[in-house]
Design a protein around this motif. Structure first.
Motif, short mmCIF file in Angstrom:
data_model
loop_
_atom_site.label_atom_id
_atom_site.label_comp_id
_atom_site.label_asym_id
_atom_site.label_seq_id
_atom_site.Cartn_x
_atom_site.Cartn_y
_atom_site.Cartn_z
N ALA A 1 3.60 -0.67 2.81
CA ALA A 1 2.78 0.45 2.34
C ALA A 1 3.58 1.74 2.37
O ALA A 1 3.04 2.80 2.66
CB ALA A 1 1.53 0.58 3.20
N LEU B 1 -4.40 0.78 -4.81
CA LEU B 1 -4.12 0.91 -3.38
C LEU B 1 -5.42 0.77 -2.60
O LEU B 1 -6.27 1.67 -2.61
CB LEU B 1 -3.45 2.26 -3.11
CG LEU B 1 -2.98 2.57 -1.69
CD1 LEU B 1 -2.03 1.51 -1.17
CD2 LEU B 1 -2.31 3.95 -1.66
N THR C 1 -3.92 4.29 -9.02
CA THR C 1 -3.42 5.51 -8.39
C THR C 1 -3.07 6.58 -9.43
O THR C 1 -2.57 7.64 -9.07
CB THR C 1 -2.17 5.23 -7.53
OG1 THR C 1 -1.14 4.69 -8.37
CG2 THR C 1 -2.48 4.24 -6.42
#
Length: 474
Positions: free
Chosen positions: A230, A281, A361
């Motif tokens: 991440a 995400l 995103t």
């Protein structure tokens, strides 16, 4: 051939021998749209004991096999476990990288103290996995620490190793890198007289470079990529990979699922750094699951939906931990997250972790102006599928065509037919209103090139219902 309307592929011109010659033409056989089967690729880290070398993609049929291939407790192994828990019928491949040469493993400690005053047990949570040991009356801190380290060692699927000395259990991540700092240690003390003090995992440095793994699979087709990290570096390289394989030249559609258990502010920063319509995400704050597990579980659920336009709201993600109610994000936070390019995961009825709304995103265009064009991840998936349908039909109908004046109208007819079929499936809409925008013309500079415009009015998901309730008395 001398015929104006008929041409042959295998029958030679000018045959003089008497006979009946007939060939098969299969280019008109199919009128249906192509299937939209989904496959997923996990990119993770391996251990040296793994039987599959680094940078070697291999199909995964069970979590046990993943442990053999990449080493039990490796990042690739735990990601595969999470993916198959969330979707047991997933078409899954994994590719692993070795630890970075300069990598350092994260470590933490559990310091036990006291003497047990009765028979009982002690439970330690390592991420989402519970490790239990029995505790007998009179057991000392040294006894409990030794038993805990032994139990952790026997639980081979954990992503840590353990050693005990003088009542202190030192836990070390099996894979090196910053990602090990995200392993959460917590306790459930059930042994009277015994206490434990936990020092969180820290010290992990230098995640491996995932670019060699992505380069290795560049020519392959995977619909969903699930990176196990991440961090900005790994996800930025994933973004570049997605843009390349899914662009106009390669046209192998793919998206990426990533997981983030951190704060809203940190997640919003990461999403803003990515700003990609092909990366989604999953934000699950205060989760003890590793980002690799969240990414893999989320991606596996995305792969379970073959309809590219259908919203993913409320789909459950099996295998993730249930965050305590007081630590769960509130409605305002989740609303803000959706405006920041994060996909909130929430605990629904029956303590089921589920998707609130799957967004990308992508937030702003290259000029920095707010742009909701690719807000929902279903939008890019619908465009990808529409492109595949149009491309497949063209390849079937015009594999060896000449570019005569009759071809542009014929191409337009086929492309419109595909559009109407996409409308029937509620992937596109309003084709009649847009049919005049289906334009096909020969290129004025490049001989042999046909240019076209294909309007794609994507069907949006139904996410919000608003109504006014009128009070009527009498």
């Amino acid at each position: 051939m001398a015929s104006k309307n008929i041409s042959f592929s295998t029958i030679a011109s000018g045959i003089r021998s008497p006979g009946q010659y007939m060939e098969f033409n299969t280019s008109l056989a199919l009128r249906a749209l192509p299937t939209n089967d989904q496959s997923m690729l996990i990119v993770g880290q391996r251990l040296q004991v793994g039987t599959v070398p680094a940078l070697t993609p291999v199909q995964i049929f069970s979590s046990d096999l993943a442990g053999v291939y990449f080493g039990t407790g490796s990042l690739a192994h735990i990601a595969a476990i999470a993916a198959l828990k969330a979707n047991p019928y997933l078409t899954l491949t994994a590719i692993a990288v070795d630890d970075a040469t300069a990598g350092q493993p994260a470590s933490g400690t559990i310091t036990f103290d006291g003497t047990s005053t009765s028979d009982g047990a002690f439970a330690l949570f390592i991420g989402n996995t519970r490790v239990d040991i029995p505790v007998n009356s009179g057991d000392t801190a040294v006894d409990v620490a030794t038993a805990m380290a032994a139990q952790i060692t026997q639980t081979s699927a954990l992503y840590v190793s353990a050693a005990a000395a003088e009542g202190v259990v030192t836990v070390k991540a099996k894979n090196k890198g910053e990602t090990g700092n995200g392993i959460v240690l917590s306790q459930l003390n059930q042994a009277s007289g015994i206490t434990a003090e936990i020092v969180a995992m820290a010290g992990g440095l230098n995640d491996p470079d995932i670019e060699p793994a992505l380069d290795k699979v560049f020519a392959s087709q995977y619909n969903i990529i699930a990176p196990s990290w991440a961090q900005q570096d790994a996800l930025t390289k994933t973004r570049s990979f997605l843009d390349s394989v899914s662009g106009a030249m390669e046209m192998r559609p793919a998206i990426a699922s990533a997981g983030f258990p951190g704060t809203l502010a940190a997640g919003a920063t990461l999403a803003g750094q990515l700003n990609s319509g092909r990366i989604t995400l999953a934000w699950y704050p205060n989760s003890v699951s590793h980002p690799a597990e969240i990414a893999a579980g989320y991606g596996a659920v995305l792969a379970s939906e073959p309809d590219p336009a259908r919203p993913l709201n409320t789909l459950p993600i099996a295998g993730l931990d249930i965050v305590a109610s007081e630590l769960q994000a509130g409605r305002t936070e989740k609303e803000l997250a959706l405006h920041e390019g994060l996909t909130p995961l929430e605990v629904g009825p029956g303590d089921v972790v589920q998707i609130k709304r799957a967004v990308s995103t992508y937030l702003v265009n290259p000029q920095g102006i707010d742009d909701p064009a690719l807000l929902d991840i279903t939008t890019i998936r619908s465009l990808d599928y529409s492109r595949k349908a149009w491309r497949d039909r063209f390849g079937l109908r015009f594999p060896r065509s000449k570019l005569s004046t009759r071809i542009p109208p014929a191409v337009r007819s086929e492309m419109l037919d595909v559009a109407y079929e996409l409308e029937d499936l509620e992937i596109l809409q309003n084709i009649d209103a847009n049919k005049d925008s289906f334009i096909f013309e020969t290129d004025e500079q490049n001989i042999g090139q046909l240019n076209g415009k294909l309007p794609a009015p994507v069907v949006p998901g139904l996410h919000v219902f608003a109504a006014e309730i009128d009070l009527i008395l009498g």
